[in-house]
Write a protein that holds these residues in place. Structure first.
Motif, short mmCIF file in Angstrom:
data_model
loop_
_atom_site.label_atom_id
_atom_site.label_comp_id
_atom_site.label_asym_id
_atom_site.label_seq_id
_atom_site.Cartn_x
_atom_site.Cartn_y
_atom_site.Cartn_z
N PRO A 1 30.39 -1.24 17.18
CA PRO A 1 30.51 -0.37 18.35
C PRO A 1 29.71 -0.91 19.53
CG PRO A 1 30.07 0.92 16.36
CD PRO A 1 29.90 -0.52 15.99
N ASP A 2 30.14 -0.57 20.73
CA ASP A 2 29.45 -1.03 21.94
C ASP A 2 28.21 -0.20 22.24
OD1 ASP A 2 31.26 -3.06 22.42
OD2 ASP A 2 32.59 -1.77 23.60
N GLU A 3 28.04 0.93 21.59
CA GLU A 3 26.90 1.80 21.83
C GLU A 3 25.62 1.19 21.27
OE1 GLU A 3 24.54 4.47 23.07
OE2 GLU A 3 26.66 4.97 23.37
N HIS A 4 24.56 1.14 22.11
CA HIS A 4 23.29 0.59 21.64
C HIS A 4 22.11 1.47 22.08
CE1 HIS A 4 25.61 -2.92 20.66
NE2 HIS A 4 25.86 -3.21 21.93
N LYS A 5 22.36 2.77 22.29
CA LYS A 5 21.32 3.63 22.86
C LYS A 5 20.09 3.74 21.96
CE LYS A 5 20.36 8.04 25.06
NZ LYS A 5 18.97 7.95 24.64
N VAL A 6 20.29 4.05 20.69
CA VAL A 6 19.15 4.17 19.78
C VAL A 6 18.43 2.83 19.67
CG1 VAL A 6 18.45 4.65 17.40
CG2 VAL A 6 20.18 6.08 18.50
N THR A 7 19.21 1.76 19.54
CA THR A 7 18.65 0.42 19.45
C THR A 7 17.75 0.12 20.63
OG1 THR A 7 20.60 -0.36 18.23
CG2 THR A 7 19.23 -2.04 19.30
N MET A 8 18.27 0.33 21.82
CA MET A 8 17.52 -0.04 23.02
C MET A 8 16.34 0.90 23.28
SD MET A 8 19.02 -2.76 23.63
CE MET A 8 18.13 -3.22 25.11
N ASP A 9 16.48 2.17 22.91
CA ASP A 9 15.36 3.10 23.07
C ASP A 9 14.20 2.69 22.17
OD1 ASP A 9 16.70 4.57 24.95
OD2 ASP A 9 17.20 6.24 23.62
N LEU A 10 14.51 2.34 20.92
CA LEU A 10 13.46 1.90 20.00
C LEU A 10 12.85 0.57 20.46
CD1 LEU A 10 15.07 2.77 16.55
CD2 LEU A 10 12.97 3.75 17.49
N ARG A 11 13.69 -0.30 20.96
CA ARG A 11 13.21 -1.59 21.45
C ARG A 11 12.23 -1.41 22.60
NH1 ARG A 11 14.19 -6.42 24.39
NH2 ARG A 11 14.42 -8.18 22.97
N GLU A 12 12.61 -0.54 23.55
CA GLU A 12 11.75 -0.30 24.71
C GLU A 12 10.43 0.34 24.28
OE1 GLU A 12 11.86 1.96 29.06
OE2 GLU A 12 13.54 2.16 27.67
N GLU A 13 10.49 1.29 23.35
CA GLU A 13 9.27 1.95 22.91
C GLU A 13 8.32 0.98 22.23
OE1 GLU A 13 7.75 5.83 20.30
OE2 GLU A 13 9.87 5.26 20.27
N LEU A 14 8.86 0.12 21.37
CA LEU A 14 8.02 -0.85 20.68
C LEU A 14 7.39 -1.84 21.65
CD1 LEU A 14 6.95 -1.96 18.00
CD2 LEU A 14 9.02 -3.36 17.84
N LEU A 15 8.19 -2.37 22.56
CA LEU A 15 7.67 -3.33 23.54
C LEU A 15 6.63 -2.69 24.46
CD1 LEU A 15 10.93 -5.27 24.51
CD2 LEU A 15 8.94 -6.20 23.31
N ASP A 16 6.84 -1.44 24.85
CA ASP A 16 5.88 -0.76 25.70
C ASP A 16 4.53 -0.63 25.01
OD1 ASP A 16 7.61 -0.53 27.81
OD2 ASP A 16 8.11 1.58 27.47
N ILE A 17 4.54 -0.39 23.71
CA ILE A 17 3.28 -0.33 22.96
C ILE A 17 2.63 -1.71 22.92
CG2 ILE A 17 2.24 0.06 20.69
CD1 ILE A 17 4.42 2.19 20.22
N GLN A 18 3.42 -2.73 22.59
CA GLN A 18 2.87 -4.07 22.43
C GLN A 18 2.28 -4.61 23.72
OE1 GLN A 18 6.38 -5.94 20.77
NE2 GLN A 18 5.63 -5.70 18.67
N TYR A 19 2.93 -4.31 24.86
CA TYR A 19 2.46 -4.83 26.14
C TYR A 19 1.52 -3.86 26.87
CZ TYR A 19 5.59 -8.83 25.87
OH TYR A 19 6.20 -10.02 25.49
N GLY A 20 1.12 -2.79 26.19
CA GLY A 20 0.14 -1.88 26.78
C GLY A 20 0.68 -0.97 27.85
N ARG A 21 2.01 -0.84 27.93
CA ARG A 21 2.61 0.05 28.94
C ARG A 21 2.71 1.49 28.46
NH1 ARG A 21 6.18 -4.71 29.38
NH2 ARG A 21 7.66 -3.65 27.98
N ALA A 22 2.47 1.72 27.18
CA ALA A 22 2.52 3.06 26.61
C ALA A 22 1.30 3.25 25.71
CB ALA A 22 3.81 3.26 25.81
N GLN A 23 0.94 4.48 25.47
CA GLN A 23 -0.21 4.77 24.64
C GLN A 23 0.02 4.30 23.21
OE1 GLN A 23 -1.14 8.93 24.36
NE2 GLN A 23 -2.94 8.62 23.06
#
Length: 368
Positions: free
Chosen positions: A336-358
């Motif tokens: 499927p072309d839908e990647h919403k859950v994938t990209m939301d989890l990706r963004e959350e993980l990267l934000d933690i790793q790069y210090g952009r999120a708590q």
């Protein structure tokens, strides 16, 4: 802030490289570092033998490691490794992600390959020593998904032939500046189902991060590339029915009702640090994350019926990659072309790793 302890400073002797690259030279390299092709100016070495245990820790200029042709690693493949990243935050500090898990996994691999376990304090201090002396190689914050890739590894060094555990070992850490894994931008990967080769068998070394597992995947990887695919999906060795992992990534399947399924750790699958982090983050988002056996037929039928809405792979190097196509001898299936859950989890993980999120989990470990 965690600083290098006095004991670490005493344990690791330091010999600085006679010639260091200028800030301009490093800056030019960091503009397009690629992945795993350029290395920093130093490395960390620690020796082990039965008489002294772990000793002679040192930071030295990066360069060849002299080994006798009879060294056990060449003949009996006693070798294990880890993969990690160091991230620059906006305030200039440098952090890594869940390194204690890497230290634990290195020792789990060591037990399986009959190698000595490395005290986690030495593992963590070795990473910190290397990043401290080569901090200039950590890419600036705000430069996309850039990082300093860290490669700790251990090899058998005894100069003798004989099928038995070596009596001496070398632990080493090297580092390489890394750009985004997908240089042309994130795009769905295509996967080839291997029906001729298996990655690991029950009782084997599948759960160990050892070079032999990756060597065993290369023939099927070449087969996948010949069939227009980026990666290979391995099935279980007994029934050739259940999905295990890719050559170097774990898999997740997202259902229309919000469920997420990932193949359970059966002893033949590498327990990925990214995998375990995503399981926790997804559950916190309210997903019913199931770790269970998952057949290739369930994959095909779930996508065909629309029950499976997203498929993604994850690992340290690529973080999270959506899957766009599955192919095998005799057929193929578009995801499927839908990647919403994938990209939301990706963004959350990267934000933690790069210090952009708590970092609510205490996953980050400060290096500099």
């Amino acid at each position: 802030m965690t600083t290098t302890s006095t004991s670490a400073q005493e344990f690791f002797a330091r010999t600085e490289a006679a010639e260091r690259r200028s800030a301009d030279e490093i800056g030019q390299i960091l503009e397009n570092p690629g992945f795993g092709s350029t290395f920093t100016e130093h490395m960390v070495l620690v020796e082990w033998d039965k008489e002294q245990g772990w000793h002679d820790g040192r930071v030295v200029p990066y360069g060849p490691i002299p080994l006798d042709p009879s060294a056990a690693v060449f003949h009996y493949a006693q070798e294990i490794f880890e993969g990690m990243k160091a991230y620059r935050h906006e305030d200039g500090s440098v952090w890594t992600f869940r390194p204690e898990r890497n230290a634990e996994r290195l020792n789990a691999s060591a037990r399986r390959i009959a190698m000595p376990e490395l005290p986690p304090t030495i593992f963590l201090d070795a990473i910190k020593e290397l990043v401290t002396i080569d901090e200039a190689w950590v890419p600036p914050a705000g430069e996309g998904e850039t990082s300093l890739y860290l490669r700790p590894f251990m090899i058998a060094t005894e100069e003798a032939l004989g099928v038995r555990p070596s009596n001496s070992y070398l632990f080493c850490v090297i580092a390489s500046p890394a750009g985004a894994y997908f240089s042309g931008g994130l795009k769905p990967v295509s996967l080839w189902v291997s029906d001729q080769y298996v990655r690991a068998a029950p009782g084997g070394t599948g759960a160990a991060k050892t070079g032999g597992n990756y060597a065993a995947s290369l023939a099927s990887q070449a087969e996948g590339i010949e069939n227009g695919c980026d990666q290979v999906v391995f099935l279980d060795a007994t029934e050739h029915t259940y999905v295990e992992e890719l050559g170097g990534m774990n898999l997740f399947f997202v259902y229309a009702d919000g469920r997420i399924v990932t193949p359970e750790l059966t002893g033949t699958i590498l327990p990925g640090v990214t995998r375990s982090s995503l399981v926790e983050l997804a559950r916190e988002r309210g997903h019913d994350v199931q770790e269970r056996r998952f057949s290739i037929d369930e994959w095909r039928e779930g996508v065909a019926s629309g029950e499976i809405t997203e498929v993604f792979a994850c690992g340290t190097a690529a973080v999270i990659s959506p899957v766009g196509r599955l192919a095998w001898n005799g057929g193929e299936l578009e995801m499927p072309d839908e990647h919403k859950v994938t990209m939301d989890l990706r963004e959350e993980l990267l934000d933690i790793q790069y210090g952009r999120a708590q970092d609510a989990h205490g996953w980050l470990y400060r290096l500099v």
